[in-house]
Scaffold this active site. Structure first.
Site, mmCIF file in Angstrom:
data_model
loop_
_atom_site.group_PDB
_atom_site.id
_atom_site.type_symbol
_atom_site.label_atom_id
_atom_site.label_comp_id
_atom_site.label_asym_id
_atom_site.label_seq_id
_atom_site.Cartn_x
_atom_site.Cartn_y
_atom_site.Cartn_z
ATOM 1 N N CYS A 1 0.816 -1.225 0.000
ATOM 2 C CA CYS A 1 0.000 0.000 0.000
ATOM 3 C C CYS A 1 0.847 1.272 0.000
ATOM 4 C CB CYS A 1 -0.950 0.001 1.191
ATOM 5 S SG CYS A 1 -2.083 -1.390 1.167
ATOM 6 N N HIS B 1 -3.056 7.447 3.602
ATOM 7 C CA HIS B 1 -3.554 6.185 3.035
ATOM 8 C C HIS B 1 -4.878 5.844 3.721
ATOM 9 C CE1 HIS B 1 -3.932 2.139 1.786
ATOM 10 N NE2 HIS B 1 -3.419 1.575 2.870
ATOM 11 N N ASN C 1 -10.132 0.346 1.275
ATOM 12 C CA ASN C 1 -8.681 0.413 1.119
ATOM 13 C C ASN C 1 -8.313 -0.066 -0.293
ATOM 14 O OD1 ASN C 1 -5.933 -0.091 1.110
ATOM 15 N ND2 ASN C 1 -5.891 -1.048 3.126
#
Ligand SMILES: CC(C)(COP(=O)(O)OP(=O)(O)OC[C@H]1O[C@@H](n2cnc3c(N)ncnc32)[C@H](O)[C@@H]1OP(=O)(O)O)[C@@H](O)C(=O)NCCC(=O)NCCS
Length: 322
Positions: A112, A249, A279
């Protein structure tokens, strides 16, 4: 001294989405649990599109908003953990789809945090004088790796792509990019690749799914995010009050909220869109930055920090005067 800046941004999500109620039909979960524990309300998922299709749409939008001609792009970096092939990379597929001339193009995997890694690499390659305009993309179809029977993970992830054109600048805009990694904790968030295959038995490999120790990831994320913001501010001799925005994030609203409280920073200035998308891994940061710009939250001259963390563990952050 060569400076760099963001010249344009773009993003794309698949049309189909699953609400929390939709997921409650598939696994033992409910809207209330997902909303209060994660902040997620829905997630977009691919059904007939691949990572390259998402990357292409986001890249086209970024190119259009950058006013940089395709011929002037000399570097393409795609951050993804869900490439469509082992090889060629999404970067080469994208080069073909966009009709780019000979460029340096490659994919990277830093989970990520991948987009921050791509930003750091592109920023340094341009600042070296060897390249002038980079197309950097975070594109993921993470739901292809999702175990739809595992309620601990399947509620969290979605599919998306975000893109950015960065290039030389007459002012110091992309000021500092940092990244880091700690492989000791590599098993807390993991998706295995193919098994070892004995040529004599030649057993068939099965596709693995995402496995996660949510509590350990949560602990790591809530430690590393404020730490990165503090490090970036200190490196630039700035204080938290100098920031107009933090674009973090989008993994869990509680992680973002905890970071804001630790930093004594207003939640109103933490960009949040996890409710819409869940996500989306390496796409999360460029998708959020693109949205924040298009919605008028981030304006030219604003100072913001963007931070990400992910499997590995990996992390990355940037301080940018937009
Ligand atoms: C995953 C996460 C939301 C779980 O939240 P949590 O508050 O830590 O919840 P726990 O793991 O303690 O689980 C609490 C209970 O909810 C249950 N639960 C887990 N997922 C559930 C779901 N989707 N619906 C309903 N209940 C669920 C658990 O089974 C557990 O039940 P038990 O107490 O009977 O054992 C949270 O740990 C998290 O966000 N971690 C970080 C994940 C992340 O960011 N990953 C990506 C990084 S890039």
């Amino acid at each position: 001294m060569i400076y760099t800046k963001i010249k344009g941004t773009g993003s794309y999500v698949p049309k189909r989405f699953l609400t929390n109620d939709d997921l409650a039909q598939i696994v033992d979960t409910n809207d209330e649990w997902i909303r209060t524990r994660t902040g997620i309300e829905k997630r977009h998922i691919v059904t007939d599109e691949y990572t390259i299709d998402l990357a292409e749409q986001a890249a086209l939008e970024a190119l259009e908003s950058s006013h940089v001609a395709k011929e002037d792009i000399d570097l393409v970096i795609v951050a993804t953990v869900t490439p469509d092939h082992y090889f060629p990379g999404i970067a080469q597929l994208l080069q073909k789809r966009l009709g780019l001339k000979t460029v340096t193009a490659f994919d990277i995997n830093a989970a990520c945090s991948g987009f921050l890694y791509a930003l750091q690499i592109a920023d340094k390659m341009i600042k070296s004088g060897a390249f002038h305009n980079a197309l950097i993309v975070g594109a993921e179809t993470l739901t292809r790796l999702t175990d739809w029977s595992d309620r601990n993970t399947c509620v969290l992830f979605g599919d998306a792509a975000g893109a950015m054109v960065i290039g030389t600048s007459d002012y110091d805009s992309i000021r500092t990019v940092i990244t880091g990694s700690d492989g000791d904790d590599n098993s807390y968030l993991i998706c295995d690749n193919v098994d070892l295959k004995d040529p004599y038995t030649n057993e068939k490999s099965t596709q693995d799914h995402i496995h996660m120790n949510g509590r350990e990831v949560f602990k790591f994320a809530t430690r590393i995010m404020p730490q990165m913001v503090r490090d970036l501010l200190e490196m630039n001799k700035m204080s938290i009050d100098d920031l107009d925005y933090i674009v973090a994030h989008q993994a869990n609203l509680r992680i973002i909220d905890k970071a804001a409280r630790d930093l004594n920073f207003s939640m109103d200035k933490m960009y949040v869109n996890i409710n819409e998308y869940g996500n989306t891994s390496a796409a999360s940061v460029p998708l959020a930055i693109d949205e924040a710009i298009r919605k008028g939250h981030l304006k030219r001259g604003d100072q913001f920090v963007t931070v990400a963390f992910g499997g590995g563990f990996t992390w990355g952050g940037a301080l940018i005067t937009y």
